[in-house]
Design an enzyme around this catalytic site. Structure first.
Site, PDB file in Angstrom:
ATOM      1  N   ARG A  95       2.155  -3.312 -10.322  1.00 55.53           N
ATOM      2  CA  ARG A  95       3.146  -4.281  -9.888  1.00 55.53           C
ATOM      3  C   ARG A  95       2.493  -5.633  -9.557  1.00 55.53           C
ATOM      4  O   ARG A  95       1.312  -5.695  -9.251  1.00 55.53           O
ATOM      5  CB  ARG A  95       3.900  -3.768  -8.657  1.00 55.53           C
ATOM      6  N   SER A 275       2.507   4.137  -2.056  1.00 55.76           N
ATOM      7  CA  SER A 275       1.887   4.746  -3.227  1.00 55.76           C
ATOM      8  C   SER A 275       0.461   5.185  -2.908  1.00 55.76           C
ATOM      9  O   SER A 275      -0.292   4.455  -2.270  1.00 55.76           O
ATOM     10  CB  SER A 275       1.868   3.750  -4.388  1.00 55.76           C
ATOM     11  N   LYS A 279       3.111  11.152  -1.237  1.00 55.77           N
ATOM     12  CA  LYS A 279       4.547  11.440  -1.232  1.00 55.77           C
ATOM     13  C   LYS A 279       4.946  12.391  -2.358  1.00 55.77           C
ATOM     14  O   LYS A 279       5.632  13.373  -2.143  1.00 55.77           O
ATOM     15  CB  LYS A 279       5.364  10.147  -1.391  1.00 55.77           C
ATOM     16  N   ASP A 294      10.376   9.756  -4.266  1.00 58.23           N
ATOM     17  CA  ASP A 294       9.991   8.392  -3.904  1.00 58.23           C
ATOM     18  C   ASP A 294      11.064   7.576  -3.193  1.00 58.23           C
ATOM     19  O   ASP A 294      10.742   6.796  -2.299  1.00 58.23           O
ATOM     20  CB  ASP A 294       9.554   7.636  -5.164  1.00 58.23           C
TER      21      ASP A 294
END
Length: 567
Positions: A95, A275, A279, A294
Site C-alpha cells: 500500500r 498486518s 490476525k 480482517d
C-alpha cells in the site's frame, strides 16, 4: 529442362492447398458467436453514463475466464502447480498510505478526522484525477467490471462496483467482495460506490495536491474511489474498508480492523491487529469456524464479516505452520508477487526477492470450517494483537476495561517488512484502533462504540504479543506460533481466565503465572532477558513512546483510561 517428378508433385500439392484455403467470392464471411465469456447482463451501456466507451467489457466473469484473460494479456501471470493464478502487481508491491486523499466537501467535512491519515483533497483535483482515470480506461481494448457486496448482513451491506483494466484485479475483487447470485446480479442496479482502478496510469504530479505519481482518492459525496499509479490490488480492498469505516459508525455500528472466529458453543472471539500481527493466522483455527480474517462490524445483533474472502501473507507459508491457508491455495486463488519455478509451477514461499509482502487471496469458502453466511453472535473475548519489536510486552496479559480502551486507542505494534512501501524491517509504530490508515472518524468515535458494546456484553479483553521475546528485534527471537496458539486455546477453554496472575511492573498488566502448553518461564518477559539492565532500558523507552503517543488523545478521555498509561 524438366522438373523431377517429386518436385512437380510438391508444387502441385502446394497449389491444391492454396486453392482450398481461398475464400470463395460468393461465400459469406465467417460469423462468430457472441463472446461466450460475457454474461447476458454484461451491457456495456452500464459504463456509458460514466464516459467509458470500451467495446469489450467482462462483467462478473468467472475465475476461469479471468485466468484466460490474465494469461493472454498480463505479464507475469501463470497457472501454478496448485491451480492458483500467479499475478505481478508491478513496481508497487504494498500500500501507499502517504498517497491517500479524501475530498474535502461540505456534506462530510465535519465528520472526518483530518490530518496525516485523512489528507484533504480539493474537489477540482479529484475531478481531474477521475477524468484522467476514465481517459486511460477508454484507451484499453478490454475492461473488467465486478459488482459485489460489502457486508454479510443484508441489513447493512453496500453495493460496490469495480472498473479495472486488469483481469488480476477483477479476480482479486471477485474473491474479496461478497459474490452476488445470478438473481442478485440481475437486480443489482446502480452501485452505492464505484472504484475506478486505472492504476497502470500515473497521476499527474503537477496537479495540485499530488505529491507523487500515485494517488488513491476517495469522494464520499460522489461515492467514488479513483486509483492512479499503483497496481497493488490491496488498495481496492482497503478502499472499500475505508468506505465502511465511514458509513457504519453513522448507524452506531462498530467497524473493526479485526478477524473473528466462532467456537462450537457459539462463542465468538475478535482479534484486533495490524498486518503481520497474526490476525489471519490465529483466526484460522481447525477447532473453530472462521467468520473472517480482517474486516468486521459489530451491530446490536452480533458481528458480521465485511468481506467475501481472505487476503493472507504468504511469506514463509507451509502446510505444517498454517494448513488451512496453505490448502486454500487452489484454482480460483490468487498468489501475488511470489517467486515460482516456471517449469514446475512450484512456489518458493521463502523467496522474498520481489517483496516480503507476498500475498494470497482466496474466497472465504476455501477455508473448510468457514461459517457461511459469515455472521456470528456477540463476542465473548477480544484479543488485541501486537508485534512488539522491543521484546518488552508479555506474551499474554488480561486487560481491565480501561486498559482495553487505552491499548485500543494506542494500537501499538511494529510495521512488518513489506506491508508498506519503504518498510524493510520491523519499526515501532502506533496506529489508533489497530487500523488508523483506514479510519475516517476520530479514534474516539470507534473507542466509544467498543467500550459501549464490551460493557453491554461483559467481554473479556486480552493483549497478546506475537513479536519478540528474550531481547529486542535483532537480539531476541520471534514468539513461537505454537506458544501463541496454546495461549489462544487457553483463552477459549476458559483456563486462562481462571489462572493466578501477577503484576507486570511499569505497564501494570496482569500476567498469568501459568498457561497450559506454554513454558511458564516465558510469560514474564523480564525473566527471558539475560541482561536485566538492558531490559529495563528497553521497557522505559517503550513506556515513554506509549505516553508520548497518547498525548494527542488525552483530551476527551476519562480519568480511568488515562490511568491505564504506563508509569
Amino acid at each position: 529442362l524438366h522438373m523431377s517428378r517429386p518436385a512437380a508433385d510438391t508444387v502441385k500439392a502446394r497449389q491444391s492447398i492454396e486453392s482450398a484455403l481461398k475464400v470463395s467470392a460468393t461465400a459469406e464471411p465467417l460469423k462468430y458467436k457472441e463472446d461466450h465469456h460475457l454474461f447476458e447482463d454484461a451491457d456495456i451501456k452500464m459504463l456509458a453514463d460514466l464516459g467509458i466507451n470500451t467495446k469489450v467489457v467482462q462483467h462478473n466473469a468467472s475465475p476461469g475466464t479471468l485466468y484466460n484473460e490474465a494469461l493472454f494479456h498480463e505479464k507475469g501471470s501463470a497457472i501454478l502447480s496448485t491451480g492458483a493464478l500467479a499475478a505481478f502487481s508491478g513496481v508497487k508491491t504494498g500500500r501507499s498510505p502517504l498517497d491517500k486523499r479524501v475530498v474535502d466537501e461540505p456534506s462530510t467535512s465535519g465528520d472526518i478526522w483530518w490530518g496525516s491519515v485523512n489528507v484533504k483533497l480539493d474537489p477540482q483535483t479529484f475531478r481531474i484525477n477521475r477524468e484522467r482515470a476514465i481517459d486511460y480506461l477508454n484507451t484499453r481494448e478490454r475492461l473488467y467490471v465486478f459488482d459485489g457486496f460489502a457486508g454479510w448482513d443484508p441489513a447493512y451491506r453496500y453495493k460496490i462496483r469495480v472498473i479495472t483494466s486488469r483481469a488480476y484485479h477483477a479476480l482479486f475483487m471477485h474473491n474479496m467482495l461478497i459474490r452476488p447470485t445470478q438473481e442478485e446480479l440481475q437486480d443489482f442496479g446502480e452501485p452505492d460506490y464505484t472504484i475506478y482502478n486505472a492504476g497502470a496510469f500515473p497521476a499527474n504530479r503537477a496537479t495540485e495536491g499530488m505529491t507523487s505519481g500515485t494517488s488513491v482518492s476517495l469522494n464520499f459525496a460522489s461515492k467514488e474511489v479513483v486509483i492512479l499509479g499503483t497496481e497493488y490490488a490491496g488498495e481496492m480492498k482497503k478502499g472499500v474498508f475505508t468506505i465502511m469505516n465511514y458509513l457504519l459508525p453513522k448507524s452506531n455500528i462498530l467497524s473493526m480492523h479485526a478477524s473473528a472466529n466462532e467456537g462450537k458453543s457459539g462463542d465468538v472471539t475478535i482479534f484486533f491487529g495490524l498486518s503481520g500481527t497474526g490476525k489471519t493466522t490465529l483466526s484460522a483455527d481447525p477447532e473453530r469456524a472462521l467468520i473472517g480474517d480482517d474486516e468486521h462490524a459489530w451491530t446490536n445483533d452480533g458481528v458480521f464479516n465485511i468481506e467475501g474472502g481472505c487476503y493472507a501473507k504468504a511469506v514463509g507459508l507451509s502446510r505444517e505452520k498454517e494448513p488451512e491457508i496453505f490448502d486454500a491455495i487452489r484454482f480460483g486463488s490468487l498468489l501475488e508477487n511470489v517467486v515460482f519455478d516456471k517449469r514446475t509451477g512450484e512456489v518458493d514461499y521463502d523467496n522474498v526477492s520481489i517483496t516480503e509482502n507476498t500475498r494470497v487471496s482466496y474466497p472465504l469458502e476455501y477455508i473448510p470450517n468457514a461459517k457461511l453466511p459469515a455472521v456470528g453472535g456477540h463476542p465473548s473475548n477480544i484479543v488485541m494483537l501486537t508485534c512488539d519489536a522491543f521484546g518488552v510486552l508479555p506474551p499474554v496479559s488480561k486487560l481491565t476495561p480501561s486498559q482495553a480502551m487505552y491499548h485500543f486507542i494506542s494500537g501499538y505494534t511494529a510495521k512488518v517488512a513489506g506491508t508498506e512501501i519503504g518498510v524493510t524491517e520491523p519499526t515501532a509504530t502506533f496506529s489508533a484502533c489497530f487500523g488508523a490508515p483506514f479510519m475516517v472518524w476520530h479514534p474516539a468515535k470507534y473507542a466509544e462504540l467498543l467500550a459501549e458494546k464490551m460493557s453491554q456484553h461483559n467481554v473479556n479483553a486480552w493483549l497478546i504479543n506475537t513479536g519478540w521475546t528474550g531481547g529486542a528485534y535483532g537480539q531476541g527471537q520471534r514468539m513461537s506460533l505454537k506458544d501463541t496458539r496454546a495461549i489462544i486455546d487457553a483463552i477459549h477453554s476458559g483456563d486462562l481466565a481462571k489462572s493466578e496472575y501477577e503484576n507486570f511492573p511499569m505497564f501494570n498488566l496482569k500476567v498469568p503465572k501459568s498457561c497450559p502448553g506454554v513454558d511458564s518461564k516465558i510469560l514474564m518477559p523480564n525473566k527471558t532477558w539475560s541482561n536485566q539492565a538492558e531490559f529495563d532500558k528497553s521497557a522505559e523507552k517503550l513506556a515513554t513512546l506509549f505516553k508520548d503517543n497518547f498525548k494527542k488523545f488525552e483530551e476527551g478521555c476519562s480519568a480511568d483510561i488515562l490511568a491505564a498509561s504506563p508509569e
